[in-house]
Design a protein around this motif. Structure first.
Motif, PDB file in Angstrom:
ATOM      1  N   PRO A  41       0.820  -1.219   0.000  1.00 25.42           N
ATOM      2  CA  PRO A  41       0.000   0.000   0.000  1.00 25.42           C
ATOM      3  C   PRO A  41       0.850   1.264   0.000  1.00 25.42           C
ATOM      4  CG  PRO A  41      -0.156  -1.126   2.118  1.00 25.42           C
ATOM      5  CD  PRO A  41       0.667  -1.995   1.225  1.00 25.42           C
ATOM      6  N   THR A  42       0.341   2.287  -0.658  1.00 21.89           N
ATOM      7  CA  THR A  42       0.985   3.596  -0.670  1.00 21.89           C
ATOM      8  C   THR A  42       0.838   4.226   0.707  1.00 21.89           C
ATOM      9  OG1 THR A  42       0.439   3.856  -2.998  1.00 21.89           O
ATOM     10  CG2 THR A  42       0.977   5.868  -1.782  1.00 21.89           C
ATOM     11  N   GLN A  43       1.925   4.772   1.208  1.00 19.50           N
ATOM     12  CA  GLN A  43       1.911   5.455   2.501  1.00 19.50           C
ATOM     13  C   GLN A  43       1.660   6.949   2.288  1.00 19.50           C
ATOM     14  OE1 GLN A  43       2.273   3.651   5.477  1.00 19.50           O
ATOM     15  NE2 GLN A  43       2.071   2.000   3.985  1.00 19.50           N
ATOM     16  N   ALA A  75      -4.197  -2.814  -3.084  1.00 24.79           N
ATOM     17  CA  ALA A  75      -3.063  -3.419  -2.389  1.00 24.79           C
ATOM     18  C   ALA A  75      -3.202  -4.939  -2.389  1.00 24.79           C
ATOM     19  CB  ALA A  75      -2.981  -2.894  -0.961  1.00 24.79           C
ATOM     20  N   GLY A  76      -2.074  -5.617  -2.464  1.00 21.16           N
ATOM     21  CA  GLY A  76      -2.048  -7.075  -2.461  1.00 21.16           C
ATOM     22  C   GLY A  76      -2.102  -7.658  -3.851  1.00 21.16           C
ATOM     23  N   ASN A 159       0.930   7.667  -8.378  1.00 20.18           N
ATOM     24  CA  ASN A 159       0.186   6.405  -8.350  1.00 20.18           C
ATOM     25  C   ASN A 159      -0.215   6.059  -6.929  1.00 20.18           C
ATOM     26  OD1 ASN A 159       0.619   5.975 -11.178  1.00 20.18           O
ATOM     27  ND2 ASN A 159       2.709   5.434 -10.681  1.00 20.18           N
ATOM     28  N   PHE A 160      -1.357   5.412  -6.801  1.00 23.79           N
ATOM     29  CA  PHE A 160      -1.878   4.985  -5.504  1.00 23.79           C
ATOM     30  C   PHE A 160      -2.026   3.464  -5.501  1.00 23.79           C
ATOM     31  CE2 PHE A 160      -3.384   9.293  -5.889  1.00 23.79           C
ATOM     32  CZ  PHE A 160      -3.561   9.769  -4.600  1.00 23.79           C
ATOM     33  N   VAL A 161      -1.661   2.825  -4.390  1.00 23.12           N
ATOM     34  CA  VAL A 161      -1.986   1.432  -4.133  1.00 23.12           C
ATOM     35  C   VAL A 161      -2.758   1.467  -2.819  1.00 23.12           C
ATOM     36  CG1 VAL A 161      -1.118  -0.894  -3.743  1.00 23.12           C
ATOM     37  CG2 VAL A 161       0.081   0.631  -5.326  1.00 23.12           C
TER      38      VAL A 161
END
Length: 165
Positions: A41-43, A75-76, A159-161
């Motif tokens: 995941p993006t922090q 995420a994942g 970008n986002f996760v």
């Protein structure tokens, strides 16, 4: 009686054949690459939430001459997330980050991508940078503050996760 000749050359050739057998397995075919399934995941970035204004309206653009873009993944799994709202704001020639006309939101496409054309981002507190946020209920909130390499850049990607809430 003939003795096998073991020398450096025969040892290297044997090691190469053994290594090839390990890589290819018993079938002699190369082992297929494994798909990446661990998207971290993006922090949230420090300073990312500065001048944040909740529920920025959906907009077609915030001006012209600069393109903010990116991708939103889960995420994942790395699954693209469609119909996800991303908020964008920045300092532009029209005003600082608090200027309402510099705030807007866009929705991601089916492939998880988003983009927003806007006025040129200008330096604010010494750096040209944008602000982006995912702030809806389905995933954990993330604030980003990517810095441009040059104040003359005409695009910025973030970008986002996202992790499910």
């Amino acid at each position: 009686m003939n003795r096998p000749a073991f020398n450096r050359r025969s040892l290297l050739i044997g090691a190469g054949v053994s290594g090839a057998a390990l890589v290819t397995g018993t079938t002699g075919l190369l082992v297929p690459a494994q798909a990446k399934t661990d998207y971290a995941p993006t922090q949230t970035m420090r300073g990312g939430s500065n001048n944040y204004s909740p529920n920025a309206p959906l907009v077609a653009n915030l001006g012209t001459g600069f393109l903010m873009s990116g991708t939103v993944l889960k995420a994942g799994t790395g699954e693209p997330l469609s119909n996800v709202r991303i908020q964008i704001w920045a300092a532009t020639p029209r005003g600082g980050e608090r200027e309402p006309s510099n705030h807007g939101s866009v929705m991601t496409a089916a492939d998880g991508t988003y983009q927003l054309e806007m006025s040129q981002i200008v330096p604010h507190f010494g750096q040209a940078h944008g602000h982006l946020a995912y702030d809806d209920a389905d995933f954990e909130t993330v604030f980003l503050r990517p810095v441009m390499d040059s104040k003359n850049d005409t695009s910025l990607q973030a970008n986002f996760v996202l992790t499910p809430a």
